[in-house]
Design a protein around this motif. Structure first.
Motif, PDB file in Angstrom:
ATOM      1  N   GLN A 149       0.837  -1.188   0.000  1.00 15.84           N
ATOM      2  CA  GLN A 149       0.000   0.000   0.000  1.00 15.84           C
ATOM      3  C   GLN A 149       0.883   1.253   0.000  1.00 15.84           C
ATOM      4  OE1 GLN A 149      -3.356   0.429   2.564  1.00 15.84           O
ATOM      5  NE2 GLN A 149      -3.680  -1.775   2.800  1.00 15.84           N
ATOM      6  N   SER A 150       0.358   2.323  -0.571  1.00  9.76           N
ATOM      7  CA  SER A 150       1.093   3.588  -0.581  1.00  9.76           C
ATOM      8  C   SER A 150       0.129   4.752  -0.445  1.00  9.76           C
ATOM      9  CB  SER A 150       1.907   3.748  -1.872  1.00  9.76           C
ATOM     10  OG  SER A 150       2.632   4.971  -1.863  1.00  9.76           O
ATOM     11  N   ASP A 151       0.634   5.818   0.167  1.00 10.98           N
ATOM     12  CA  ASP A 151      -0.159   7.033   0.296  1.00 10.98           C
ATOM     13  C   ASP A 151       0.788   8.195   0.552  1.00 10.98           C
ATOM     14  OD1 ASP A 151      -2.356   8.647   0.285  1.00 10.98           O
ATOM     15  OD2 ASP A 151      -3.136   8.012   2.230  1.00 10.98           O
ATOM     16  N   SER A 174       4.868   7.140   1.552  1.00 13.01           N
ATOM     17  CA  SER A 174       5.152   5.917   2.310  1.00 13.01           C
ATOM     18  C   SER A 174       4.711   4.682   1.539  1.00 13.01           C
ATOM     19  CB  SER A 174       4.429   5.953   3.662  1.00 13.01           C
ATOM     20  OG  SER A 174       4.785   7.097   4.407  1.00 13.01           O
ATOM     21  N   TRP A 175       5.447   3.592   1.748  1.00  8.91           N
ATOM     22  CA  TRP A 175       5.104   2.280   1.195  1.00  8.91           C
ATOM     23  C   TRP A 175       5.044   1.288   2.340  1.00  8.91           C
ATOM     24  CZ3 TRP A 175       3.530   1.385  -3.680  1.00  8.91           C
ATOM     25  CH2 TRP A 175       3.808   2.371  -4.633  1.00  8.91           C
ATOM     26  N   LEU A 176       3.935   0.537   2.435  1.00  7.30           N
ATOM     27  CA  LEU A 176       3.695  -0.368   3.557  1.00  7.30           C
ATOM     28  C   LEU A 176       3.286  -1.739   3.018  1.00  7.30           C
ATOM     29  CD1 LEU A 176       3.473   0.076   6.764  1.00  7.30           C
ATOM     30  CD2 LEU A 176       1.012  -0.020   6.381  1.00  7.30           C
ATOM     31  N   ASP A 179       1.213  -4.900   3.102  1.00  9.48           N
ATOM     32  CA  ASP A 179      -0.120  -5.105   3.662  1.00  9.48           C
ATOM     33  C   ASP A 179      -0.161  -6.248   4.672  1.00  9.48           C
ATOM     34  OD1 ASP A 179      -3.239  -4.452   2.954  1.00  9.48           O
ATOM     35  OD2 ASP A 179      -2.969  -6.559   3.483  1.00  9.48           O
ATOM     36  N   ARG A 209       2.625  -5.195   7.758  1.00  6.61           N
ATOM     37  CA  ARG A 209       2.688  -3.784   8.178  1.00  6.61           C
ATOM     38  C   ARG A 209       4.126  -3.257   8.168  1.00  6.61           C
ATOM     39  NH1 ARG A 209      -2.012  -6.667   9.100  1.00  6.61           N
ATOM     40  NH2 ARG A 209      -3.644  -5.378   9.979  1.00  6.61           N
ATOM     41  N   THR A 242      -3.543   1.604  -3.801  1.00  6.27           N
ATOM     42  CA  THR A 242      -3.434   3.031  -3.504  1.00  6.27           C
ATOM     43  C   THR A 242      -4.800   3.675  -3.695  1.00  6.27           C
ATOM     44  OG1 THR A 242      -2.955   3.710  -5.781  1.00  6.27           O
ATOM     45  CG2 THR A 242      -1.074   3.028  -4.419  1.00  6.27           C
ATOM     46  N   GLN A 244      -7.887   1.604   2.189  1.00  6.28           N
ATOM     47  CA  GLN A 244      -6.480   1.720   2.599  1.00  6.28           C
ATOM     48  C   GLN A 244      -6.405   1.947   4.115  1.00  6.28           C
ATOM     49  OE1 GLN A 244      -7.457   4.085  -0.156  1.00  6.28           O
ATOM     50  NE2 GLN A 244      -7.205   2.286  -1.421  1.00  6.28           N
ATOM     51  N   LEU A 246      -3.014   1.781   6.016  1.00  5.33           N
ATOM     52  CA  LEU A 246      -2.141   2.925   5.788  1.00  5.33           C
ATOM     53  C   LEU A 246      -2.698   4.178   6.461  1.00  5.33           C
ATOM     54  CD1 LEU A 246       0.539   3.310   4.541  1.00  5.33           C
ATOM     55  CD2 LEU A 246      -0.523   3.902   2.391  1.00  5.33           C
ATOM     56  N   GLU A 253      -0.589   6.308   9.193  1.00  3.72           N
ATOM     57  CA  GLU A 253      -0.331   7.750   9.118  1.00  3.72           C
ATOM     58  C   GLU A 253      -0.679   8.452  10.430  1.00  3.72           C
ATOM     59  OE1 GLU A 253      -2.574   8.754   5.659  1.00  3.72           O
ATOM     60  OE2 GLU A 253      -0.907   8.371   4.287  1.00  3.72           O
TER      61      GLU A 253
END
Length: 318
Positions: A140-142, A158-160, A162, A165, A200, A239, A242, A246
């Motif tokens: 995931q990214s945001d 950020s890149w996480l 899934d 984590r 995303t 998401q 993520l 955040e």
């Protein structure tokens, strides 16, 4: 006046015998004799019921552990890190101390006045929960907004992973654009192997599907054979992991000295990433840290139909 006092006074004032006073007030003769001894030693006050609680409890949490629990709660909260019972138990074990149950830790925190009551949360059954089955199955990214000390607004990409984590990357930019997404994604892919899919939102830095085109990130994913998934518009729950991450990130940054430059902010993000991945157990992954959960299976994954060695050359032409 209690019946114990009445019975004792009748005996000591010769108004009644021990046998008669015991029968009248529903006491055994042996118990009344014990009350008389207590009266001779301490007066009427000594006749009040005594607690049967033992003077010591071998199962009671040692004072050193209780003090460490309170200290950890204070230290972790001051640093903006998670300070729940699960995390505190993890730190206790790492310190070589026997960790009590999380319910015991919670009671100790309540007794110390370190728990702030919160509104009742929705039950877990209130929403459908998705989780990838293995590391590198979905990333995931945001993008997160933040401000430097002088008020300048910057953005963090950020890149996480899934499943675990695991925070694969966390990079500060003046403003995140499509090339920054590609750069951070490639950096993570070259270090950890490539994911089977990405997830995303529908921001223009990730997709151009609503403008009937394809951006650099979409071309790159197609070239690598990686499936692209986007959440439904106006539905951030897709998401959710993520979004929750955040919150943790911004809470931690809020406890740090305000960064005066992107370089200072990046240094803070690097410190946060280490703490998040290696010193923060997560309930949803079996109370393991993301680093342990991510490393439980091999990271590498084939790039797709084309060789990884040609990735940079191909990207130059996208």
């Amino acid at each position: 006046m209690s019946k114990h006092r009445v019975a004792v006074l009748k005996v000591v004032t010769n108004q009644s015998s021990v046998t008669a006073a015991a029968a009248e007030h529903g006491l055994s003769r042996g118990h009344l004799h014990r009350l008389l001894r207590r009266y001779r030693q301490g007066g009427l006050e000594a006749l009040e019921p005594r607690s049967r609680q033992p003077h010591s409890n071998p199962r009671r949490t040692p004072e050193a552990v209780r003090d460490r629990i309170v200290a950890l709660r204070t230290e972790l909260t001051a640093q903006g890190l998670d300070a729940g019972p699960v995390t505190i138990a993890w730190h206790l074990e790492r310190d070589g101390l026997h960790a009590p149950s999380t319910s015991t830790i919670r009671r100790i925190l309540h007794a110390a006045g370190l728990v702030t009551p919160q509104p009742h949360k929705r039950p877990r059954s209130a929403s459908r929960r998705f989780e990838a089955d293995a590391p590198n199955e979905v990333w995931q990214s945001d993008m997160t907004h933040w401000r430097l000390a002088d008020g300048t607004e910057v953005e963090i990409c950020s890149w996480l992973d899934d499943h675990s984590r695991y925070l694969l990357g966390c990079t500060a930019f003046g403003r995140v654009d499509g090339d920054d997404v590609v750069t951070t994604f490639c950096a993570a892919g070259e270090e950890y192997g490539w994911p089977a899919a990405t997830l995303t939102d529908n921001g223009a830095i990730y997709t151009s599907r609503f403008t009937r085109g394809h951006n650099a990130f979409e071309h790159l994913l197609a070239y690598l054979g990686i499936r692209q998934r986007n959440g439904s518009p106006n539905h951030p729950q897709t998401q959710g992991k993520l979004e929750r991450f955040e919150q943790t990130l911004t809470r931690w940054l809020g406890r740090q000295p305000a960064a005066r430059s992107l370089a200072e902010l990046q240094a803070q993000l690097d410190t946060f990433r280490t703490a998040y991945d290696e010193a923060r157990p997560h309930r949803a992954i079996g109370r393991r840290t993301p680093a342990v959960a991510y490393g439980a299976t091999p990271k590498a994954r084939p790039v797709g139909p084309r060789a990884q060695g040609h990735l940079r050359l191909r990207y130059d032409t996208v």
